[in-house]
Design an enzyme around this catalytic site. Structure first.
Site, PDB file in Angstrom:
ATOM      1  N   GLY A 170      -0.060 -10.630  -5.769  1.00 33.50           N
ATOM      2  CA  GLY A 170      -0.353  -9.317  -5.164  1.00 33.50           C
ATOM      3  C   GLY A 170      -0.520  -8.330  -6.305  1.00 33.50           C
ATOM      4  N   TRP A 171      -1.350  -7.317  -6.114  1.00 39.89           N
ATOM      5  CA  TRP A 171      -1.673  -6.472  -7.267  1.00 39.89           C
ATOM      6  C   TRP A 171      -0.470  -5.685  -7.777  1.00 39.89           C
ATOM      7  CZ3 TRP A 171      -4.356  -6.720 -11.250  1.00 39.89           C
ATOM      8  CH2 TRP A 171      -4.530  -5.620 -12.094  1.00 39.89           C
ATOM      9  N   GLN A 209      -5.801 -11.796  -4.006  1.00 42.76           N
ATOM     10  CA  GLN A 209      -4.805 -12.453  -4.872  1.00 42.76           C
ATOM     11  C   GLN A 209      -5.411 -13.555  -5.749  1.00 42.76           C
ATOM     12  OE1 GLN A 209      -1.968 -13.595  -1.868  1.00 42.76           O
ATOM     13  NE2 GLN A 209      -1.597 -11.463  -1.289  1.00 42.76           N
ATOM     14  N   ASN A 227       3.913   1.563  -1.327  1.00 42.59           N
ATOM     15  CA  ASN A 227       4.556   1.797  -2.635  1.00 42.59           C
ATOM     16  C   ASN A 227       3.682   2.623  -3.583  1.00 42.59           C
ATOM     17  OD1 ASN A 227       6.809   0.465  -1.813  1.00 42.59           O
ATOM     18  ND2 ASN A 227       6.521  -1.356  -3.074  1.00 42.59           N
ATOM     19  N   HIS A 251       0.832  -1.205   0.000  1.00 43.84           N
ATOM     20  CA  HIS A 251       0.000   0.000   0.000  1.00 43.84           C
ATOM     21  C   HIS A 251       0.873   1.265   0.000  1.00 43.84           C
ATOM     22  CE1 HIS A 251      -3.873  -2.098   1.007  1.00 43.84           C
ATOM     23  NE2 HIS A 251      -2.989  -3.026   1.324  1.00 43.84           N
ATOM     24  N   SER A 275       5.336  -9.180   0.469  1.00 39.99           N
ATOM     25  CA  SER A 275       5.876  -8.684   1.745  1.00 39.99           C
ATOM     26  C   SER A 275       5.206  -9.287   2.970  1.00 39.99           C
ATOM     27  CB  SER A 275       5.722  -7.165   1.791  1.00 39.99           C
ATOM     28  OG  SER A 275       4.354  -6.812   1.752  1.00 39.99           O
ATOM     29  N   ASP A 292      -5.666   5.719   1.513  1.00 34.78           N
ATOM     30  CA  ASP A 292      -5.886   4.349   1.079  1.00 34.78           C
ATOM     31  C   ASP A 292      -7.359   3.998   1.302  1.00 34.78           C
ATOM     32  OD1 ASP A 292      -3.860   1.693   0.780  1.00 34.78           O
ATOM     33  OD2 ASP A 292      -5.917   1.257   1.419  1.00 34.78           O
TER      34      ASP A 292
HETATM   35  N1  UDP Z   1       8.938  -5.992  -3.637  1.00 39.68           N
HETATM   36  C1  UDP Z   1      10.251  -5.586  -3.633  1.00 39.68           C
HETATM   37  N2  UDP Z   1      11.209  -6.546  -3.469  1.00 39.68           N
HETATM   38  C2  UDP Z   1      10.929  -7.856  -3.311  1.00 39.68           C
HETATM   39  C3  UDP Z   1       9.580  -8.261  -3.317  1.00 39.68           C
HETATM   40  C4  UDP Z   1       8.607  -7.298  -3.494  1.00 39.68           C
HETATM   41  O1  UDP Z   1      10.570  -4.405  -3.786  1.00 39.68           O
HETATM   42  O2  UDP Z   1      11.867  -8.650  -3.148  1.00 39.68           O
HETATM   43  C5  UDP Z   1       7.886  -4.976  -3.828  1.00 39.68           C
HETATM   44  C6  UDP Z   1       7.157  -5.190  -5.131  1.00 39.68           C
HETATM   45  O3  UDP Z   1       7.846  -4.539  -6.192  1.00 39.68           O
HETATM   46  C7  UDP Z   1       5.778  -4.618  -4.845  1.00 39.68           C
HETATM   47  C8  UDP Z   1       5.601  -4.813  -3.347  1.00 39.68           C
HETATM   48  O4  UDP Z   1       6.905  -5.106  -2.822  1.00 39.68           O
HETATM   49  O5  UDP Z   1       5.739  -3.237  -5.180  1.00 39.68           O
HETATM   50  C9  UDP Z   1       4.691  -5.963  -2.991  1.00 39.68           C
HETATM   51  O6  UDP Z   1       3.372  -5.589  -3.230  1.00 39.68           O
HETATM   52  P1  UDP Z   1       2.286  -6.638  -3.702  1.00 39.68           P
HETATM   53  O7  UDP Z   1       1.003  -5.903  -3.860  1.00 39.68           O
HETATM   54  O8  UDP Z   1       2.754  -7.369  -4.891  1.00 39.68           O
HETATM   55  O9  UDP Z   1       2.207  -7.704  -2.540  1.00 39.68           O
HETATM   56  P2  UDP Z   1       2.039  -7.613  -0.934  1.00 39.68           P
HETATM   57  O10 UDP Z   1       3.412  -7.461  -0.401  1.00 39.68           O
HETATM   58  O11 UDP Z   1       1.153  -6.437  -0.639  1.00 39.68           O
HETATM   59  O12 UDP Z   1       1.429  -8.918  -0.596  1.00 39.68           O
END
Ligand code: UDP
Length: 457
Positions: free
Chosen positions: A355-356, A378, A27, A25, A280, A120
């Site tokens: 993940g989105w 997801q 990012n 969220h 994450s 958000d």
């Molecule tokens: N990400 C990153 N490095 C990693 C894994 C993930 O920078 O090794 C970033 C990825 O680019 C994305 C965010 O973490 O922007 C993960 O967001 P996502 O919505 O895919 O999944 P969430 O972590 O919310 O489940």
């Protein structure tokens, strides 16, 4: 990723943004903040002390911590925030704290007008605060239009009994949303619409409809049919902007990204590497972890695998793997510069938790996917990518080493993989075109700026 040229204007309008405090969220909210800054707005970021963004990377923004400032207040302890979904607590209390903070801010701003609050969608209580201060609130929805439409139908799906169906129905089609199987709905992770998570989603939908506009991290050509439905169901303006096409999110990464992977990728052949990351938050148990590891090794493809500390329940990192198990072909890191990895020519496919942000980043860099959703939106996005856009292979039955290596072969080696790559290449092209003058994302960005500038406060 395009370079953002900063518009040279004097900054006399401020926007206050409030991200939800998790990586997926933070990012997109900080990407949006940077885009709006480049269009001439001043930026204030409200944030919790839990998962504070990397303030030093944003010297051009003002940061204000709110909500969890009182160390004595156990409601704001780390564990209760981490369990935010079932035990969500920021209702009236959160609203009171935010109202006081905003009143102070609005009183302070003499030379600049505060145009609006952008929060958000999960921070649903902020709508009543914004209303009471006559401050327009826009919502940033950090997931797809498709999953949001399904989330808005949770009461209907609950009425029809989907959330209590037993395992014998898993493969059945959901007649209200024929794209979905019952197991996709169950994976959202709610039991009924009285579930606290369902209540959170329902408030989110309600207060998003009550907002002054919705900003989506997406682009029109990706979800065209869903946009029509959203325009019908949500009576406010929607702005679709694919942030990863404009900027990377490296500066908002909460964990340090291991940059050495780029040098490692430089030494691999074109489209030969499978990039593996499950985001994450997701976690696996040790058995699943070992299935993933065996599946990867048995596939005989080079791979770059992000294993976040804490990813394996009960383990610190890789200790459940025998020494040398991953062999020469595998590289494991704790956190990667994901968008740079996806943009690298050695990357052939992305095994993702769907993940989105990850999904959109993959599309924006034209990388084919293997989808292994865990929970929430997801499973819905995985289904959409595999069955509608056909840019991914959906690993539907969890982690089993044989199924894993056969999915990897399908995407990395077989003719099917070539076809998937061609389809995702076309999608990326559409995203690129949407950024050009007259393109849908470009127009959305411009109309967002005009709209915010026109708001009367
Ligand atoms: N990400 C990153 N490095 C990693 C894994 C993930 O920078 O090794 C970033 C990825 O680019 C994305 C965010 O973490 O922007 C993960 O967001 P996502 O919505 O895919 O999944 P969430 O972590 O919310 O489940």
């Amino acid at each position: 990723m395009e370079n953002q040229q900063e518009t040279l204007v004097s900054r006399n309008r401020r926007i206050i943004l409030f991200p939800f405090p998790f990586q997926g969220h933070i990012n997109p909210m900080l990407q949006l903040a940077n885009l709006l800054y480049s269009k001439g707005f001043s930026i204030t970021i409200l944030h919790t002390n839990f998962n504070t963004p990397k303030i030093s990377n944003y010297p051009h923004f003002t940061f204000i911590s709110i909500l969890d400032n009182d160390p004595e207040d156990e409601r704001f302890s780390k564990s209760s925030l981490i369990n935010f979904a079932p035990n969500f607590i920021f209702k009236q209390d959160g609203a009171d704290v935010l109202r006081k903070e905003l009143e102070l801010l609005l009183a302070l701003e003499k030379d600049e007008l505060v145009s609006c609050l952008i929060t958000d969608a999960f921070w649903h209580f902020t709508q009543s605060v914004a209303d009471s201060l006559n401050l327009p609130r826009l919502v940033l929805r950090t997931s797809s239009l498709y999953s949001t439409i399904i989330f808005s139908s949770i009461p209907l799906l609950d009425d029809r009994g989907y959330f209590t169906l037993d395992d014998s129905h898993l493969e059945e089609q959901v007649s209200e949303f024929p794209l979905l199987k019952v197991k996709d709905i169950l994976k959202i992770g709610i039991k009924s619409d009285k579930d606290p998570y369902a209540e959170l989603l329902s408030e989110m939908i309600k207060q998003t409809k009550a907002s002054s506009g919705i900003i989506w991290n997406s682009f029109k050509e990706l979800e065209e049919t869903e946009l029509e439905r959203v325009q019908h169901d949500f009576p406010v303006q929607s702005f679709l902007i694919p942030f990863p096409k404009y900027l990377t999110s490296s500066s908002s990464s909460l964990l340090d990204q291991d940059q050495t992977v780029i040098h490692w990728l430089d030494q691999q052949s074109t489209e030969s590497v499978l990039y593996v990351s499950f985001g994450s938050i997701s976690q696996v148990d040790e058995k699943e972890f070992l299935e993933i590891a065996h599946g990867l090794v048995n596939s005989k493809q080079p791979f770059l695998w992000v294993v976040r500390p804490g990813f394996v329940k009960g383990s610190t990192w890789l200790e459940s793997l025998p020494d040398e198990f991953l062999g020469e072909k595998g590289r494991v890191v704790k956190w990667a510069p994901q968008q740079e990895v996806l943009a690298h020519e050695a990357t052939g496919a992305f095994w993702t938790h769907s993940g989105w942000n990850s999904t959109l980043e993959s599309v924006c860099e034209s990388v084919a996917m293997i989808c292994s959703p865990f929970r929430g939106d997801q499973s819905l996005d995985a289904r959409y990518m595999s069955d509608v856009l056909r840019v991914g292979v959906y690993l539907e039955n969890g982690f089993e080493r044989g199924e894993i290596s056969s999915a990897i072969k399908r995407v990395m080696v077989d003719e099917e993989g070539k076809e998937i790559r061609e389809r995702v290449r076309v999608l990326k092209q559409k995203a690129d075109v949407s950024l050009m003058k007259g393109g849908s994302s470009n127009e959305s960005m411009e109309s967002l700026v005009d709209y915010i500038s026109s708001l009367q406060v």
